[in-house]
Design a protein around this motif. Structure first.
Motif, mmCIF file in Angstrom:
data_model
loop_
_atom_site.group_PDB
_atom_site.id
_atom_site.type_symbol
_atom_site.label_atom_id
_atom_site.label_comp_id
_atom_site.label_asym_id
_atom_site.label_seq_id
_atom_site.Cartn_x
_atom_site.Cartn_y
_atom_site.Cartn_z
ATOM 1 N N PHE A 353 0.837 -1.206 0.000
ATOM 2 C CA PHE A 353 0.000 0.000 0.000
ATOM 3 C C PHE A 353 0.868 1.252 0.000
ATOM 4 C CE2 PHE A 353 -3.518 -2.579 2.119
ATOM 5 C CZ PHE A 353 -4.254 -2.666 0.942
ATOM 6 N N MET A 354 1.958 1.208 0.743
ATOM 7 C CA MET A 354 2.870 2.343 0.797
ATOM 8 C C MET A 354 3.446 2.632 -0.593
ATOM 9 S SD MET A 354 6.542 2.527 2.732
ATOM 10 C CE MET A 354 7.079 1.184 1.643
ATOM 11 N N VAL A 355 3.862 1.600 -1.281
ATOM 12 C CA VAL A 355 4.406 1.777 -2.629
ATOM 13 C C VAL A 355 3.338 2.334 -3.566
ATOM 14 C CG1 VAL A 355 5.413 0.576 -4.604
ATOM 15 C CG2 VAL A 355 6.130 -0.029 -2.284
ATOM 16 N N SER A 356 2.101 1.832 -3.426
ATOM 17 C CA SER A 356 1.014 2.333 -4.263
ATOM 18 C C SER A 356 0.738 3.806 -3.990
ATOM 19 C CB SER A 356 -0.255 1.502 -4.014
ATOM 20 O OG SER A 356 -1.340 2.007 -4.749
ATOM 21 N N ASP A 357 0.755 4.198 -2.709
ATOM 22 C CA ASP A 357 0.558 5.608 -2.363
ATOM 23 C C ASP A 357 1.640 6.473 -2.982
ATOM 24 O OD1 ASP A 357 -1.681 5.016 -0.884
ATOM 25 O OD2 ASP A 357 -0.615 4.909 1.030
ATOM 26 N N TYR A 358 2.871 5.998 -2.934
ATOM 27 C CA TYR A 358 3.958 6.779 -3.517
ATOM 28 C C TYR A 358 3.782 6.920 -5.031
ATOM 29 C CZ TYR A 358 8.325 7.590 -5.908
ATOM 30 O OH TYR A 358 9.258 8.067 -6.777
ATOM 31 N N GLU A 359 3.447 5.826 -5.701
ATOM 32 C CA GLU A 359 3.287 5.886 -7.155
ATOM 33 C C GLU A 359 2.175 6.854 -7.556
ATOM 34 O OE1 GLU A 359 2.649 1.849 -8.194
ATOM 35 O OE2 GLU A 359 4.776 1.294 -8.137
ATOM 36 N N GLN A 360 1.059 6.837 -6.794
ATOM 37 C CA GLN A 360 -0.022 7.778 -7.095
ATOM 38 C C GLN A 360 0.425 9.215 -6.841
ATOM 39 O OE1 GLN A 360 -3.473 6.608 -4.863
ATOM 40 N NE2 GLN A 360 -3.637 4.607 -5.854
ATOM 41 N N ALA A 361 1.176 9.417 -5.768
ATOM 42 C CA ALA A 361 1.668 10.759 -5.467
ATOM 43 C C ALA A 361 2.646 11.234 -6.534
ATOM 44 C CB ALA A 361 2.330 10.773 -4.089
ATOM 45 N N ALA A 362 3.501 10.342 -7.015
ATOM 46 C CA ALA A 362 4.460 10.722 -8.051
ATOM 47 C C ALA A 362 3.742 11.084 -9.343
ATOM 48 C CB ALA A 362 5.449 9.581 -8.288
ATOM 49 N N THR A 363 2.688 10.333 -9.685
ATOM 50 C CA THR A 363 1.911 10.654 -10.886
ATOM 51 C C THR A 363 1.220 12.001 -10.743
ATOM 52 O OG1 THR A 363 1.521 8.300 -11.278
ATOM 53 C CG2 THR A 363 0.058 9.848 -12.393
ATOM 54 N N ALA A 364 0.631 12.243 -9.555
ATOM 55 C CA ALA A 364 -0.027 13.527 -9.312
ATOM 56 C C ALA A 364 0.975 14.674 -9.368
ATOM 57 C CB ALA A 364 -0.734 13.504 -7.956
ATOM 58 N N LEU A 365 2.194 14.435 -8.904
ATOM 59 C CA LEU A 365 3.220 15.483 -8.959
ATOM 60 C C LEU A 365 3.540 15.869 -10.394
ATOM 61 C CD1 LEU A 365 5.349 17.300 -7.670
ATOM 62 C CD2 LEU A 365 6.917 15.339 -7.681
ATOM 63 N N SER A 366 3.693 14.884 -11.249
ATOM 64 C CA SER A 366 3.986 15.186 -12.654
ATOM 65 C C SER A 366 2.846 15.976 -13.290
ATOM 66 C CB SER A 366 4.244 13.886 -13.427
ATOM 67 O OG SER A 366 3.092 13.064 -13.412
ATOM 68 N N GLN A 367 1.597 15.633 -12.931
ATOM 69 C CA GLN A 367 0.458 16.382 -13.467
ATOM 70 C C GLN A 367 0.422 17.793 -12.897
ATOM 71 O OE1 GLN A 367 -2.879 13.932 -12.433
ATOM 72 N NE2 GLN A 367 -2.456 12.390 -14.003
ATOM 73 N N THR A 368 0.757 17.939 -11.633
ATOM 74 C CA THR A 368 0.794 19.263 -11.008
ATOM 75 C C THR A 368 1.807 20.165 -11.706
ATOM 76 O OG1 THR A 368 0.221 18.307 -8.864
ATOM 77 C CG2 THR A 368 1.179 20.500 -8.845
ATOM 78 N N LEU A 369 2.990 19.628 -11.952
ATOM 79 C CA LEU A 369 4.032 20.434 -12.604
ATOM 80 C C LEU A 369 3.632 20.801 -14.024
ATOM 81 C CD1 LEU A 369 7.198 18.499 -11.348
ATOM 82 C CD2 LEU A 369 6.223 20.628 -10.444
ATOM 83 N N ALA A 370 2.958 19.871 -14.705
ATOM 84 C CA ALA A 370 2.545 20.154 -16.085
ATOM 85 C C ALA A 370 1.509 21.268 -16.131
ATOM 86 C CB ALA A 370 1.996 18.884 -16.731
ATOM 87 N N VAL A 371 0.508 21.204 -15.241
ATOM 88 C CA VAL A 371 -0.534 22.233 -15.224
ATOM 89 C C VAL A 371 0.033 23.560 -14.743
ATOM 90 C CG1 VAL A 371 -2.766 22.873 -14.235
ATOM 91 C CG2 VAL A 371 -2.319 20.497 -14.876
#
Length: 455
Positions: A353-371
């Protein structure tokens, strides 16, 4: 007569005496069988009360049935003197009129005011704008906003706190609730198409409009922030779960008293099943027994003294070799009780679950930087440095990545050590789990001490 005036005719009756008056009519009963109320006593002002004032509405009550053969408290109350007029009395008609009655003119005025308010309400509904979001959704957002605005003066300050990554002001539960009221894709599209004055929007609609138009990257920013905090929380939880497992594994490996107790256990087992067994039931000499078989020693009783068992015999022998050995064994294996309730599979699930949380956070970070790079719009550009906030968020996720990798390595090492300990105790690691071994040995140590110290 003597004066020439005719005399009155004689009265009817005997000897000119007038007849008695007729008897009074029988008392009338009301519809419910109760006698009518008595007339007001002399001096009462009931008949002089002005009827110019009346109550506005009727008091709806349920009357009780009258029973002539069963007196009630209401019979006693009805026989008391009614309330009097005038100041200073507990209940006065003047006070009642002042509080609960209105004149006909006042009642008509109130009715006209109510009709006027109803007309205005109907007109406002007729010309009201079409709602931008569903009513239930608007109500939920409004309720949640009230909770957040108790700690933040405005939506802008709340957004500032998020962009500043004020972890002391937010916890995972708050961020998850805030994420639920952020605009979904359909709501974001609706708010983008709204071109009128935002002040005409409701609080919930204005919140969605602000997030959509002024902070388009904030939903992804929040998802990243939430993911980073979830990773941090899971790391702490996993370490708490792994702590008793580490201690238990070390104690099983280093306890000399446990090794001595197991040595005595296999010795009495071989004495019973090999050396002193009947020839036809004699088994081969064993090198060891499973941890689940240790409690069988408590079922083998002596012939002369039924209170003596092999388990007690082992405990007494252990204490003779070293005073208080069974008590020290329980103290050495105290962490096994907690470790027996903690499965390595549960720890592994938390790691995943911890790894999954990190992967989702990393994906959201890339979207945040793009927007964030694609727009320069900000509600308070002079107060909020969006680029600095994104850099801080990137640092947070990088730290989360390091924690994830470190935790994965720690769990892999602990899992391997626990499996080796299971093998070290002679169990089949594919069939018996580490927490089952901990449960068996903790039960054995406790029972061994209880048997050795019992009379």
């Amino acid at each position: 007569s003597a004066n020439g005036v005719p005399s009155p005719p004689p009265l009817p009756g005997v000897n000119g005496i007038p007849p008695p008056p007729p008897p009074p009519p029988p008392p009338m009963l009301s519809a419910n069988g109760a006698p009518p109320p008595p007339p007001p006593p002399p001096g009462s002002t009931a008949s002089t009360v002005s009827a110019a004032k009346t109550v506005v509405s009727k008091l709806h009550v349920t009357p009780i049935a009258y029973h002539a053969a069963r007196p009630t408290i209401w019979d006693t109350v009805s026989q008391q003197q009614p309330m009097q007029q005038g100041p200073g009395t507990p209940l006065s008609r003047e006070e009642f009129e002042e509080l609960f009655c209105l004149t006909q003119e006042d009642q008509q005025k109130r009715q006209q005011e109510q009709q006027l308010r109803a007309q205005k309400l109907r007109k406002s509904k007729a010309v009201s704008r079409r709602a931008l979001i569903e009513p239930t959704r608007e109500r939920n957002i409004t309720i949640s906003l009230r909770r957040f605005l108790k700690e933040h003066t405005s939506v802008a300050s709340m957004c500032t706190s998020l962009l500043d990554l004020e972890e002391e002001s937010w916890d995972v539960d708050q961020l998850e609730l805030l994420q639920q009221i952020f605009p979904d894709p359909n709501e974001a599209k609706t708010m983008q198409l709204y071109t009128k004055d935002p002040s005409n929007l409701t609080d919930a609609e204005r919140f969605l409009w602000t997030i959509t138009t002024q902070f388009p990257y904030l939903p992804d920013f929040l998802a990243t922030f939430l993911g980073g905090m979830q990773v941090t929380n899971r790391v702490k939880a996993i370490r708490r779960m792994m702590k008793p497992l580490r201690f238990a594994n070390a104690q099983l490996r280093t306890s000399t008293i446990l090794a001595k107790a197991l040595q005595l256990a296999i010795q009495v087992t071989n004495l019973s099943n090999h050396e002193y067994a009947k020839p036809h039931s004699r088994s081969t000499k064993l090198r060891g027994i499973s941890t689940s078989s240790l409690m069988k020693l408590g079922e083998f009783k002596a012939n002369a003294d039924k209170s003596m068992t092999l388990l007690k015999f082992v405990g007494l022998t252990l204490n003779r070799s070293s005073e208080g050995a069974t008590q020290k064994l329980c103290q050495e294996l105290d962490s096994l009780a907690q470790a027996s309730k903690m499965e390595l599979r549960a720890v592994e699930a938390e790691v995943n679950f911890m790894v999954s949380d990190y992967e989702q956070a990393a994906t959201a970070l890339s979207q945040t930087l793009a927007v964030q790079h694609s727009t320069s719009t900000s509600l308070h550009a002079d107060q909020i440095d969006c680029e600095a906030s994104c850099e801080a968020l990137t640092t947070l996720i990088t730290q989360a990545q390091v924690e994830c990798m470190k935790m994965q390595q720690e769990f892999t090492l602990l899992n391997h050590e626990c499996q080796e300990t299971v093998d070290f105790l002679g169990e089949n690691a594919k069939e018996v789990t580490f927490n089952e071994v901990c449960a068996n040995l903790f039960t054995f140590a406790t029972a061994l001490h209880d048997a050795a110290t019992s009379s």
